[in-house]
Design an enzyme around this catalytic site. Structure first.
Site, PDB file in Angstrom:
ATOM      1  CE  LYS A 219      -1.869   1.580   4.013  1.00 24.58           C
ATOM      2  NZ  LYS A 219      -1.643   2.999   4.318  1.00 24.58           N
ATOM      3  CG  ASN A 220       2.208   2.719   3.506  1.00 22.97           C
ATOM      4  OD1 ASN A 220       1.047   2.969   3.173  1.00 22.97           O
ATOM      5  ND2 ASN A 220       2.574   2.539   4.748  1.00 22.97           N
TER       6      ASN A 220
ATOM      7  CB  CYS B  62      -5.363  10.240  10.951  1.00 23.45           C
ATOM      8  SG  CYS B  62      -3.797   9.532  11.428  1.00 23.45           S
TER       9      CYS B  62
ATOM     10  NE  ARG C  99       0.408  10.668  10.059  1.00 30.53           N
ATOM     11  CZ  ARG C  99      -0.127   9.616   9.431  1.00 30.53           C
ATOM     12  NH1 ARG C  99      -1.268   9.131   9.842  1.00 30.53           N
ATOM     13  NH2 ARG C  99       0.462   9.085   8.374  1.00 30.53           N
TER      14      ARG C  99
ATOM     15  CG  ASP D 253       3.057   1.520   9.585  1.00 30.38           C
ATOM     16  OD1 ASP D 253       3.240   1.690   8.374  1.00 30.38           O
ATOM     17  OD2 ASP D 253       2.751   2.436  10.364  1.00 30.38           O
TER      18      ASP D 253
ATOM     19  NE  ARG E 107      -7.022   4.330   5.717  1.00 31.64           N
ATOM     20  CZ  ARG E 107      -6.050   4.802   6.508  1.00 31.64           C
ATOM     21  NH1 ARG E 107      -6.222   4.858   7.804  1.00 31.64           N
ATOM     22  NH2 ARG E 107      -4.923   5.224   5.983  1.00 31.64           N
TER      23      ARG E 107
HETATM   24  C1  EPZ Z   1       4.067   7.037   6.260  1.00 33.00           C
HETATM   25  O1  EPZ Z   1       3.303   8.067   6.845  1.00 33.00           O
HETATM   26  C2  EPZ Z   1       3.153   5.825   6.171  1.00 33.00           C
HETATM   27  N1  EPZ Z   1       2.006   6.143   5.321  1.00 33.00           N
HETATM   28  C3  EPZ Z   1       2.665   5.444   7.569  1.00 33.00           C
HETATM   29  O2  EPZ Z   1       1.872   4.260   7.441  1.00 33.00           O
HETATM   30  C4  EPZ Z   1       3.887   5.117   8.432  1.00 33.00           C
HETATM   31  O3  EPZ Z   1       3.455   4.819   9.735  1.00 33.00           O
HETATM   32  C5  EPZ Z   1       4.831   6.318   8.443  1.00 33.00           C
HETATM   33  O4  EPZ Z   1       5.191   6.677   7.079  1.00 33.00           O
HETATM   34  C6  EPZ Z   1       6.116   6.035   9.211  1.00 33.00           C
HETATM   35  O5  EPZ Z   1       6.769   4.951   8.640  1.00 33.00           O
HETATM   36  C7  EPZ Z   1       2.163   6.072   3.981  1.00 33.00           C
HETATM   37  O6  EPZ Z   1       3.233   5.792   3.475  1.00 33.00           O
HETATM   38  C8  EPZ Z   1       0.934   6.366   3.157  1.00 33.00           C
HETATM   39  P1  EPZ Z   1       6.175  10.478   8.305  1.00 33.00           P
HETATM   40  P2  EPZ Z   1       3.899   9.592   6.849  1.00 33.00           P
HETATM   41  O7  EPZ Z   1       6.016  11.716   7.500  1.00 33.00           O
HETATM   42  O8  EPZ Z   1       4.562   9.872   5.561  1.00 33.00           O
HETATM   43  C9  EPZ Z   1       6.259  13.730  11.760  1.00 33.00           C
HETATM   44  C10 EPZ Z   1       0.000   2.912   7.713  1.00 33.00           C
HETATM   45  O9  EPZ Z   1      -0.427   2.333   8.702  1.00 33.00           O
HETATM   46  N2  EPZ Z   1       6.196  14.715  10.663  1.00 33.00           N
HETATM   47  O10 EPZ Z   1       7.448   9.705   8.232  1.00 33.00           O
HETATM   48  O11 EPZ Z   1       2.830  10.510   7.302  1.00 33.00           O
HETATM   49  C11 EPZ Z   1       4.904  13.053  11.959  1.00 33.00           C
HETATM   50  O12 EPZ Z   1       4.102  13.830  12.826  1.00 33.00           O
HETATM   51  C12 EPZ Z   1       0.490   4.351   7.788  1.00 33.00           C
HETATM   52  O13 EPZ Z   1       0.111   2.386   6.563  1.00 33.00           O
HETATM   53  C13 EPZ Z   1       6.368  16.074  10.953  1.00 33.00           C
HETATM   54  O14 EPZ Z   1       6.571  16.457  12.099  1.00 33.00           O
HETATM   55  O15 EPZ Z   1       4.998   9.456   7.999  1.00 33.00           O
HETATM   56  C14 EPZ Z   1       5.249  11.741  12.585  1.00 33.00           C
HETATM   57  O16 EPZ Z   1       5.404  11.909  13.978  1.00 33.00           O
HETATM   58  C15 EPZ Z   1       0.223   4.929   9.159  1.00 33.00           C
HETATM   59  N3  EPZ Z   1       6.295  16.981   9.943  1.00 33.00           N
HETATM   60  C16 EPZ Z   1       6.620  11.414  11.985  1.00 33.00           C
HETATM   61  O17 EPZ Z   1       7.110  12.638  11.406  1.00 33.00           O
HETATM   62  C17 EPZ Z   1       6.077  16.599   8.634  1.00 33.00           C
HETATM   63  O18 EPZ Z   1       6.039  17.473   7.738  1.00 33.00           O
HETATM   64  C18 EPZ Z   1       6.556  10.342  10.898  1.00 33.00           C
HETATM   65  O19 EPZ Z   1       5.823  10.867   9.830  1.00 33.00           O
HETATM   66  C19 EPZ Z   1       5.912  15.224   8.362  1.00 33.00           C
HETATM   67  C20 EPZ Z   1       5.982  14.297   9.394  1.00 33.00           C
END
Ligand code: EPZ
Length: 420
Positions: A22-23, A116, A121, A309, A401
């Site tokens: 998915k990701n 969410c 996020r 995850d 999802r």
């Molecule tokens: C991706 O989310 C995945 N989703 C998530 O999977 C996964 O848990 C996550 O990466 C971490 O591996 C998809 O790929 C669609 P991040 P993403 O940006 O991109 C902070 C699932 O279950 N952050 O690495 O949103 C954020 O708050 C989902 O399939 C900022 O502060 O993850 C979080 O604490 C859930 N500012 C941390 O970084 C930003 O601009 C990780 O977020 C962006 C992120």
């Protein structure tokens, strides 16, 4: 709202196959609009998040056709730069469309994706990177209105290796003039898959998988056919199902490299996991003991650390392990919503901020529980496979999802689970 009814206590056995990630699929679907030629994608699961992304592509002018697990997209007639609100509210990861729409249309309008169930996020790192490429972003009235007439490559350092920010910047930079460097980039396998997909269309990206990615802008892209990587979290989910039920299982279509941290933890708890010879390239065989050992401390980290995850899924397994385990959730601030539900099933868990202490209990009892997010919901299903009696998991739309027909998949290896 759909529910799963699970009657626990049964061993699993046999073979199960993991489908496309998915990701990896979500950012690749955004990247499809970089080209005006037809794109063919293989091994595509039917997931709610994927269906929503396809609706977004259609809403801006793409033709989409599905033949089984093959997807054919014709992005030649992309004619809009406005991402409809209803889709962004459905899946916040649609924010990754921003970089691709900017690359194709030189402007974009998208509503702010909300938080969410698992956290607030924020997208500050996405916007910081895009602005360094020269994108003008007006953040008012809850929308991001962006102009990107003259994007120029930049040397961008991410404060945190955000997966989404790395993807968004990468997508926009494919059409910026000159070279972009992303430092402290996310190293997840899905980033490598996005790089390989973009390059298969004529892009010039390299370094994905390391903390420094280099993107050289190009003027046009050609057609491509591509198979996405297997879903390492779905693979991990099946391994956790085998572990909690003391089963022997062969999981096919797995990239062992991508699940090293998960395999290490399961071996630490007493499971035997070996590469499975004899069939397709990537397959692993797991043989779980009747009772698992507790795992002293697991901390979630960006890849290649233990994935956030998988945190809920590992926690379900540890609720019946012998001894006390500790899990620290370092990535998301609200990712313990499965804990009260597991406690209703007889688990002994205490949480304090981002730390959870799990005292293993000999048995779990079936109960009526609620899924409140994707992986937490899957964790409740895994616990139900072990629990004595009947477990009802409701709000399974969260689970759908990220898992295609999880009930049918688990039933195919002997679980007593049905959708009601
Ligand atoms: C991706 O989310 C995945 N989703 C998530 O999977 C996964 O848990 C996550 O990466 C971490 O591996 C998809 O790929 C669609 P991040 P993403 O940006 O991109 C902070 C699932 O279950 N952050 O690495 O949103 C954020 O708050 C989902 O399939 C900022 O502060 O993850 C979080 O604490 C859930 N500012 C941390 O970084 C930003 O601009 C990780 O977020 C962006 C992120």
């Amino acid at each position: 709202m759909g529910k799963f009814r699970i009657r626990g206590g049964r061993r699993l056995e046999g073979d199960i196959r993991v489908i496309g990630a998915k990701n990896a699929i979500l950012p690749i679907l955004a990247a499809v609009i970089l080209t005006r030629k037809t794109v063919v994608l293989y091994d595509f699961p039917r997931l709610a998040d994927v269906e929503n992304m396809l609706l977004i592509l259609q809403s801006i002018g793409c033709q989409v056709k599905r033949e089984g697990t093959t997807l054919i997209v014709d992005p030649s007639n992309v004619n809009s730069w406005v991402i409809p609100d209803r889709h962004v509210k459905e899946i916040r990861s649609s924010i990754v469309m921003l970089g691709a729409v900017l690359a194709r249309m030189k402007k974009a309008k998208i509503t702010y994706p909300g938080g969410c169930e698992i956290g607030q996020r924020p997208i500050n790192l996405h916007l910081h990177g895009l602005r360094q490429l020269g994108v003008i972003i007006d953040e008012s009235h809850g929308y991001l209105e962006c102009e990107a007439a003259n994007m120029v490559g930049a040397d961008i350092h991410l404060d945190y290796p955000s997966v989404g920010a790395t993807e968004n910047i990468m997508l926009a930079a494919t059409c910026a003039k000159g070279r972009t460097i992303i430092r402290n980039a996310a190293k997840e396998p899905e980033i490598i898959d996005l790089q390989n997909f973009i390059n298969s269309m004529g892009g010039k990206v390299h370094g994905a998988g390391s903390n420094t990615i280099i993107i050289d802008g190009v003027d046009s892209f050609h057609e491509t056919e591509y198979t996405v990587i297997p879903d390492r979290i779905v693979a991990g989910t099946y391994l956790m199902a085998a572990a909690i039920t003391g089963s022997e299982l062969v999981v096919h279509n797995v990239n062992l490299e991508h699940i090293q941290s998960i395999v290490t933890k399961l071996r630490e708890s007493g499971c035997m996991i070996t590469p499975y010879k004899g069939t397709d390239a990537g397959a692993v065989k797991i043989k779980a003991p009747q009772r698992l050992w507790a795992i002293e401390h697991t901390k979630t980290y960006p890849y290649p650390g233990f994935p956030t995850d998988m945190q809920a899924l590992l926690m379900s397994v540890l609720t019946v392990a012998k001894g006390t385990s500790i899990i620290t959730e370092n990535i998301f601030e609200n990712r313990f919503k499965h804990v009260p539900e597991l406690i209703r099933m007889g688990a002994n868990i205490r949480t304090e901020g981002k730390i959870a202490v799990i005292q293993g209990v000999p048995v779990l009892k079936g109960a009526e529980v609620s899924a409140s997010d994707l992986r937490g919901g899957a964790a409740l299903v895994i616990a139900g496979l072990k629990a004595e009696g009947e477990t009802i998991v409701d709000n399974i739309h969260h689970i759908e999802r990220g898992y295609e027909n999880l009930d049918l998949c688990l039933r195919s290896i002997g679980a007593d689970i049905e959708r009601i």
